[in-house]
Design an enzyme around this catalytic site. Sequence first.
Site, PDB file in Angstrom:
ATOM      1  N   ARG A 183     -20.489   6.665   8.019  1.00  0.00           N
ATOM      2  CA  ARG A 183     -21.965   7.180   8.712  1.00  0.00           C
ATOM      3  C   ARG A 183     -22.308   8.588   8.361  1.00  0.00           C
ATOM      4  O   ARG A 183     -23.406   8.841   7.784  1.00  0.00           O
ATOM      5  CB  ARG A 183     -21.467   7.200  10.159  1.00  0.00           C
ATOM      6  CG  ARG A 183     -21.574   5.800  10.609  1.00  0.00           C
ATOM      7  CD  ARG A 183     -21.456   5.844  12.128  1.00  0.00           C
ATOM      8  NE  ARG A 183     -22.814   6.240  12.839  1.00  0.00           N
ATOM      9  CZ  ARG A 183     -22.714   7.020  13.883  1.00  0.00           C
ATOM     10  NH1 ARG A 183     -21.564   7.023  14.860  1.00  0.00           N
ATOM     11  NH2 ARG A 183     -23.814   7.286  14.531  1.00  0.00           N
ATOM     12  N   CYS A 242     -21.180  15.190  16.181  1.00  0.00           N
ATOM     13  CA  CYS A 242     -20.992  13.738  15.989  1.00  0.00           C
ATOM     14  C   CYS A 242     -22.050  12.914  16.150  1.00  0.00           C
ATOM     15  O   CYS A 242     -23.193  13.208  15.577  1.00  0.00           O
ATOM     16  CB  CYS A 242     -19.593  13.211  16.884  1.00  0.00           C
ATOM     17  SG  CYS A 242     -20.159  13.665  18.519  1.00  0.00           S
TER      18      CYS A 242
END
Length: 284
Positions: A183, A242
């Site tokens: 990601r 995050c």
Amino acid sequence: MSPADHRTLISVAELRALQAAGRPLLILDLGFDLADTAAGERAHGQGHIPGAVYLHLDRDLSATKTGSNGRHPLPEREAFAARMAALGLTAETQVVCYDAQGGMYAARAWWMLRWLGHTAAAVLDGGLAAWNAAGGALTQEATPTPPRSDFRAGASLVEALDADALQTQLGRVRLIDARAPERFRGEVEPLDKQAGHIPGASNRLFKLNLAEDGRFKSAEQLRREFEPLVAPQGAAGVVHQCGSGVTACHNLLAMEHAGLLGSKLYPGSWSEWSADPRRPIARA
């Protein structure tokens, strides 16, 4: 505040000792599943640590989503303080946060308690699995609601940055992204509007903080692993992020446990950043 307060991690043995000693305790079950947002609450009903109460990531630890403020925006401090007062929290209460997901949701609650100025907050090392492995009993009985306290938010023990403040500091802070490497590199994006990462960020998957038994690595090992990401500014020059401001708290907790104090959180994280077309993004 007491010298005996647990401020980062607490072991099952230490929790049991506090229970035996009659220390004022608030045990929070933060179990959650992003793919099934009712799963944690169901699991709590099927069995939890005696005395624990359940807090839901979306309802209790997040504000209403607008589409541009991230997937788990922080609630107002006063609203979260009121929620804690409803659970009887006082300055003398030791809070123990746990989940069954490696501490990823428990760490968010830990950070938020420090955000309210509450020092005696810790994550149960190893979570529910460690409790079970030690022969700890579980109960399906609901914990009685305690008398409401007069708890109010005090001076924050942590620092958070918003997107504008972070963008002005890109290149001058050490930004650590807790998401999975694929990601981070922008190869996949299952949750947010764009793939990639904030320019200048380094990647440190939060699961790397855990040993094979699901407990946190030693403070010494965590310090060795984080120091290359922290240098040269030092811990106070680090900003954690995050996907939505949850697992970033796991890295922040690991650094605090390692004695690398004073790093900051960007709560909006990639879900907020990537929703704004004005923000720069990077890939690979």
